[in-house]
Design an enzyme around this catalytic site. Structure first.
Site, PDB file in Angstrom:
ATOM      1  N   ARG A 146       0.863  -1.192   0.000  1.00  0.00           N
ATOM      2  CA  ARG A 146       0.000   0.000   0.000  1.00  0.00           C
ATOM      3  C   ARG A 146       0.894   1.235   0.000  1.00  0.00           C
ATOM      4  O   ARG A 146       2.107   1.112  -0.070  1.00  0.00           O
ATOM      5  CB  ARG A 146      -0.917  -0.017   1.234  1.00  0.00           C
ATOM      6  CG  ARG A 146      -0.123  -0.087   2.512  1.00  0.00           C
ATOM      7  CD  ARG A 146      -0.957  -0.096   3.781  1.00  0.00           C
ATOM      8  NE  ARG A 146      -0.056  -0.305   4.902  1.00  0.00           N
ATOM      9  CZ  ARG A 146      -0.396  -0.320   6.163  1.00  0.00           C
ATOM     10  NH1 ARG A 146      -1.647  -0.169   6.521  1.00  0.00           N
ATOM     11  NH2 ARG A 146       0.498  -0.501   7.112  1.00  0.00           N
ATOM     12  N   CYS A 150       1.632   8.040  -6.620  1.00  0.00           N
ATOM     13  CA  CYS A 150       2.270   9.317  -6.956  1.00  0.00           C
ATOM     14  C   CYS A 150       1.311  10.455  -6.597  1.00  0.00           C
ATOM     15  O   CYS A 150       0.168  10.469  -7.050  1.00  0.00           O
ATOM     16  CB  CYS A 150       2.574   9.346  -8.453  1.00  0.00           C
ATOM     17  SG  CYS A 150       2.964  10.986  -9.084  1.00  0.00           S
ATOM     18  N   ASN A 184      -4.172   7.381   5.234  1.00  0.00           N
ATOM     19  CA  ASN A 184      -3.614   6.669   6.389  1.00  0.00           C
ATOM     20  C   ASN A 184      -2.107   6.885   6.422  1.00  0.00           C
ATOM     21  O   ASN A 184      -1.412   6.552   5.470  1.00  0.00           O
ATOM     22  CB  ASN A 184      -3.912   5.158   6.259  1.00  0.00           C
ATOM     23  CG  ASN A 184      -3.541   4.387   7.504  1.00  0.00           C
ATOM     24  OD1 ASN A 184      -4.275   4.415   8.486  1.00  0.00           O
ATOM     25  ND2 ASN A 184      -2.409   3.714   7.478  1.00  0.00           N
ATOM     26  N   GLU A 185      -1.630   7.496   7.482  1.00  0.00           N
ATOM     27  CA  GLU A 185      -0.191   7.701   7.684  1.00  0.00           C
ATOM     28  C   GLU A 185       0.506   8.262   6.443  1.00  0.00           C
ATOM     29  O   GLU A 185       1.400   7.650   5.853  1.00  0.00           O
ATOM     30  CB  GLU A 185       0.473   6.402   8.146  1.00  0.00           C
ATOM     31  CG  GLU A 185      -0.033   5.950   9.499  1.00  0.00           C
ATOM     32  CD  GLU A 185       0.724   4.759  10.077  1.00  0.00           C
ATOM     33  OE1 GLU A 185       1.346   4.027   9.300  1.00  0.00           O
ATOM     34  OE2 GLU A 185       0.687   4.581  11.309  1.00  0.00           O
ATOM     35  N   CYS A 191       8.466  10.302  -4.651  1.00  0.00           N
ATOM     36  CA  CYS A 191       8.255   9.796  -6.011  1.00  0.00           C
ATOM     37  C   CYS A 191       9.138  10.598  -6.982  1.00  0.00           C
ATOM     38  O   CYS A 191       9.276  11.807  -6.851  1.00  0.00           O
ATOM     39  CB  CYS A 191       6.779   9.933  -6.378  1.00  0.00           C
ATOM     40  SG  CYS A 191       6.431   9.571  -8.101  1.00  0.00           S
ATOM     41  N   CYS A 196       6.110  14.383 -10.786  1.00  0.00           N
ATOM     42  CA  CYS A 196       6.682  14.972  -9.569  1.00  0.00           C
ATOM     43  C   CYS A 196       7.835  15.914  -9.920  1.00  0.00           C
ATOM     44  O   CYS A 196       8.041  16.924  -9.266  1.00  0.00           O
ATOM     45  CB  CYS A 196       7.127  13.880  -8.604  1.00  0.00           C
ATOM     46  SG  CYS A 196       5.685  13.075  -7.866  1.00  0.00           S
ATOM     47  N   GLU A 341      -4.427   4.974  16.645  1.00  0.00           N
ATOM     48  CA  GLU A 341      -4.025   3.562  16.713  1.00  0.00           C
ATOM     49  C   GLU A 341      -3.151   3.413  17.954  1.00  0.00           C
ATOM     50  O   GLU A 341      -1.984   3.826  17.955  1.00  0.00           O
ATOM     51  CB  GLU A 341      -3.229   3.146  15.469  1.00  0.00           C
ATOM     52  CG  GLU A 341      -4.034   3.178  14.190  1.00  0.00           C
ATOM     53  CD  GLU A 341      -3.219   2.724  12.966  1.00  0.00           C
ATOM     54  OE1 GLU A 341      -2.169   2.089  13.127  1.00  0.00           O
ATOM     55  OE2 GLU A 341      -3.665   3.043  11.850  1.00  0.00           O
TER      56      GLU A 341
HETATM   57  C1  GAL Z   1       0.065   1.299  11.205  1.00  0.00           C
HETATM   58  C2  GAL Z   1      -0.966   1.412  10.106  1.00  0.00           C
HETATM   59  C3  GAL Z   1      -2.053   0.360  10.270  1.00  0.00           C
HETATM   60  C4  GAL Z   1      -1.452  -0.981  10.506  1.00  0.00           C
HETATM   61  C5  GAL Z   1      -0.514  -0.934  11.671  1.00  0.00           C
HETATM   62  C6  GAL Z   1       0.141  -2.271  11.940  1.00  0.00           C
HETATM   63  O1  GAL Z   1       1.205   1.987  10.906  1.00  0.00           O
HETATM   64  O2  GAL Z   1      -1.566   2.666  10.086  1.00  0.00           O
HETATM   65  O3  GAL Z   1      -2.862   0.340   9.128  1.00  0.00           O
HETATM   66  O4  GAL Z   1      -0.806  -1.379   9.355  1.00  0.00           O
HETATM   67  O5  GAL Z   1       0.495   0.000  11.422  1.00  0.00           O
HETATM   68  O6  GAL Z   1       1.034  -2.650  10.957  1.00  0.00           O
END
Ligand code: GAL
Length: 701
Positions: A146, A150, A184-185, A191, A196, A341
């Protein structure tokens, strides 16, 4: 009569609408400044990251019941479910997510939805291969894993706009959806494709206006790298020895950080326009430095981040986790934030990455977040996956859903936080000291790491830990922050400085502040070009020193001798200081510069500048220095045994003390008097006994 019937019907209809939207969230303005507890209907946010699409629909109801029983009132959903929501280009299916929300909402659980752009579907890559990022060797990432898109691919931008718009339109009035997590993160990868490169040229034009200015700023005459047209400017890709111009490389990091911000903003703008009453956040990564979080987080309502304290199996770096919390809080004006998280089990991908944590640690880590200002804790993840890369990344439950020890401790913590909510609501971290993080310096050190063993974050960490060992709350500030309220600011290895920052620091010291600088400060200007002034360059006058020699550490041992004759181990780098107006606090003990100054202090205006020419290698040494500087200026906390943290939140004159024991042995702390236990209501004796991994929350009346 007809009118009376009509108005009776109207009352019925509006009663029905109210019942269907019990929170009335749609008509509410977002709280300003953002208040997470108010946003969550007065409840402390306590949640899990849940992937209903990974499980049988028949399991959703029992999951929701178990969550509710554990005090869970919040879930994050859908951030990797793009293919399920848009299985075919332009055709959307939200029915499954609607059903999942219905089940969860019925158990009092509200949601944030993740826009799923962190993991685009295979069909998108197949149809538009140019959405994949290109590595520095010119190879496009292939599909799999994942986060490999780009940021400037027009096809990816269009696909992003389409899915974000569709989600926002579908959920803007959903009473069970509180808001959004974008992507996400965000951060990686850099790239190196043509999109780019063109975007970098555009960015350079906007910064420098003319090529003459750019060539001058970057010193491109070196090796004859002068550019005559914008399109000649390369990206700092993998050339022989990675020997790219450091000025170009620093601007490229800035460009990537700005582009990441712009991509996030693109999503935020869509969500705000369509769903203005739903709040927006993103899950940052604490100490990660690929982007400047103080800029990235600007369009968000509040900051959220992903906290895995036991990364790599090491439980002992609890101060490092505290620093990450404080950096996250500082990246958006110290407003309340949440952990999106929170480690919920043992991490691992193809192998488990460390030892299992004692159940009590999961509670201790959650309280640590709260003690550092978090108003929400959400665990990753509800249950360990049966599929894919993260089969060994434990959630709270394992695949069999057994109510294990982690579930029990999470339930206990949930009940306690619900009980503490009224007390916590509106309380804040008040810190008399701050660590200054310079994103430019961090990047410049990545480009030229100085010596093998240099680590910028470790410099921050060593001073941060010294504050915490003294029981002093610390903030993290950035060059653009307001510095005026602090008594001490530590700006370790402030490598890259520009004029406004120098002036700001000088004003801080003149007004009575104490500024601590350390080796390799003031070396570079804002273009990553070395100053032609005597080091520490533009900070030399306020530091009252000149540096005419330095010694990078290569397998050698050095030590300092302080004015009391005490010896301190030192490492990494040794600046040999010549005081001009400063006084010497410590000298070097070995080598050809033995006896010359290593640490100095200089009065400047109403304040003072301390310069530490090396990295202090022992906790006792950094504590001695910080305690000396704090003396008479800052009230320190109780004397703390190793493995115990003390932190304070404040609310209208009331103080809330957190004592957290991260060790597997019982510990004792002696406070100045007895305080009230916030959970039991009883007054505790001044001598507080903390069992292994336990937490105590105490308050002043
Ligand atoms: C984080 C990510 C999650 C999951 C977790 C454990 O960095 O945002 O989606 O992958 O790590 O690997």
């Amino acid at each position: 009569m007809r009118n009376r019937v009509a108005s009776f019907l109207l009352v019925l209809v509006s009663a029905f609408i109210l019942a269907a939207h019990p929170s009335g969230a749609q008509s509410k303005e977002l709280p300003k400044p953002f208040d997470l507890i108010q946003w969550n209907g007065g409840k402390f946010i306590y949640g899990v990251d849940y992937y209903p699409e990974h499980w049988n629909e028949a399991q959703w109801e029992s999951d929701a019941k178990m969550m509710q029983a554990a005090g869970i009132n919040f879930v994050r959903l859908a951030e990797f479910a793009w293919v399920k929501m848009e299985p075919v280009e332009g055709k959307f299916d939200f029915a499954w997510l609607d059903r999942a929300l219905k089940v969860l909402n019925a158990h009092g659980i509200k949601a944030v939805l993740g826009t799923p752009t962190g993991s685009p579907p295979a069909w998108l890559y197949a149809k538009y291969p140019d959405i994949a990022a290109m590595d520095e060797n010119g190879v496009r990432y292939r599909y799999g894993s994942r986060r490999n898109y780009c940021l400037h691919s027009p096809n990816f931008i269009a696909a992003t706009q389409r899915i974000v718009t569709a989600m926002a339109e579908h959920y803007r009035n959903h009473p069970g959806v509180l808001g959004w997590q974008t992507d996400n993160e965000l951060g990686d990868p850099l790239c190196y494709d043509a999109y780019c490169r063109a975007a970098f040229h555009k960015w350079c034009r906007a910064q420098y206006k003319s090529l003459t200015a750019l060539n001058k700023a970057w010193g491109t005459i070196f090796w004859g790298h002068t550019y005559l047209t914008w399109s000649e400017i390369p990206l700092p890709w993998n050339t022989l020895g990675k020997a790219h111009n450091p000025s170009l490389a620093l601007d490229h990091r800035r460009f990537h950080s700005a582009a990441t911000h712009d991509y996030l903003k693109l999503q935020v703008d869509i969500l705000r326009k369509i769903a203005p009453t739903q709040a927006i956040t993103h899950n940052d990564m604490g100490m990660y430095d690929g982007v400047d979080y103080s800029v990235l987080n600007e369009p968000l309502d509040f900051v959220a981040w992903d906290n895995y304290p036991m990364f790599g199996g090491d439980y002992s770096n609890y101060f490092g986790v505290g620093l990450a919390h404080d950096l996250m809080r500082g990246s958006k004006d110290n407003q309340s934030f949440m952990v999106m998280e929170q480690q919920g089990g043992l991490p691992g991908w193809s192998i488990f990455w460390g030892r299992q944590a004692a159940p009590g640690l999961f509670r201790a880590w959650s309280y640590q977040g709260v003690a550092h200002g978090a108003d929400g804790i959400c665990y990753f993840r509800w249950r360990t996956s049966r599929y894919g890369t993260e089969q060994y990344w434990q959630g709270i439950l394992d695949q069999d859903s057994y109510a294990n020890a982690r579930y029990q401790i999470v339930s206990q913590t949930g009940k306690e936080l619900a009980q503490l909510t009224e007390l916590l609501h509106g309380s804040k971290i008040v810190a008399p000291v701050a660590l200054l993080v310079s994103p430019d310096s961090r990047w410049a050190f990545h480009i030229q790491p100085l010596v093998k063993d240099f680590d910028y974050n470790r410099q921050l960490g060593l001073y941060y830990a010294a504050f915490r060992r003294a029981g002093i709350n610390a903030d993290v500030v950035f060059p653009q922050s307001d510095l005026s309220g602090y008594k001490i600011i530590v700006a370790p290895s402030l490598f890259v400085v520009d004029k406004p920052l120098v002036e700001k620091l000088a004003a801080f010291v003149k007004n009575g502040g104490t500024l601590v600088l350390s080796y390799r400060t003031g070396v570079k200007d804002e273009h990553n070009v070395v100053t032609d002034q005597t080091l520490p360059g533009p900070l030399a006058e306020m530091a009252g020193i000149a540096i005419h020699d330095f010694d990078p550490q290569t397998n050698q041992e050095q030590e300092l001798v302080d004015v009391e004759g005490e010896r301190h181990p030192a490492r990494v780098w040794f600046d040999v200081l010549t005081p001009t107006t400063a006084q010497v606090l410590a000298t070097y003990g070995k080598g050809y510069y033995a006896g010359q100054a290593a640490i100095t202090i200089n009065n400047f205006g109403n304040g003072a500048v301390v310069y530490v020419g090396t990295e202090l290698a022992s906790a006792a040494s950094s504590s001695k220095l910080i305690n000396f500087l704090a003396q008479g200026k800052i009230s320190v906390g109780p004397s703390l045994p190793e493995g115990l943290e003390f932190a304070v939140r404040e609310k209208q004159g009331k103080q809330i003390f957190f004592l957290i024991n991260y060790t597997e042995k019982a510990q004792t702390v002696t406070l100045d008097r007895g305080y009230q236990n916030a959970l039991t209501g009883e007054t505790e004796p001044a001598e507080v006994q903390l069992p292994a991994f336990d937490v105590r929350v105490l308050t002043t009346p």
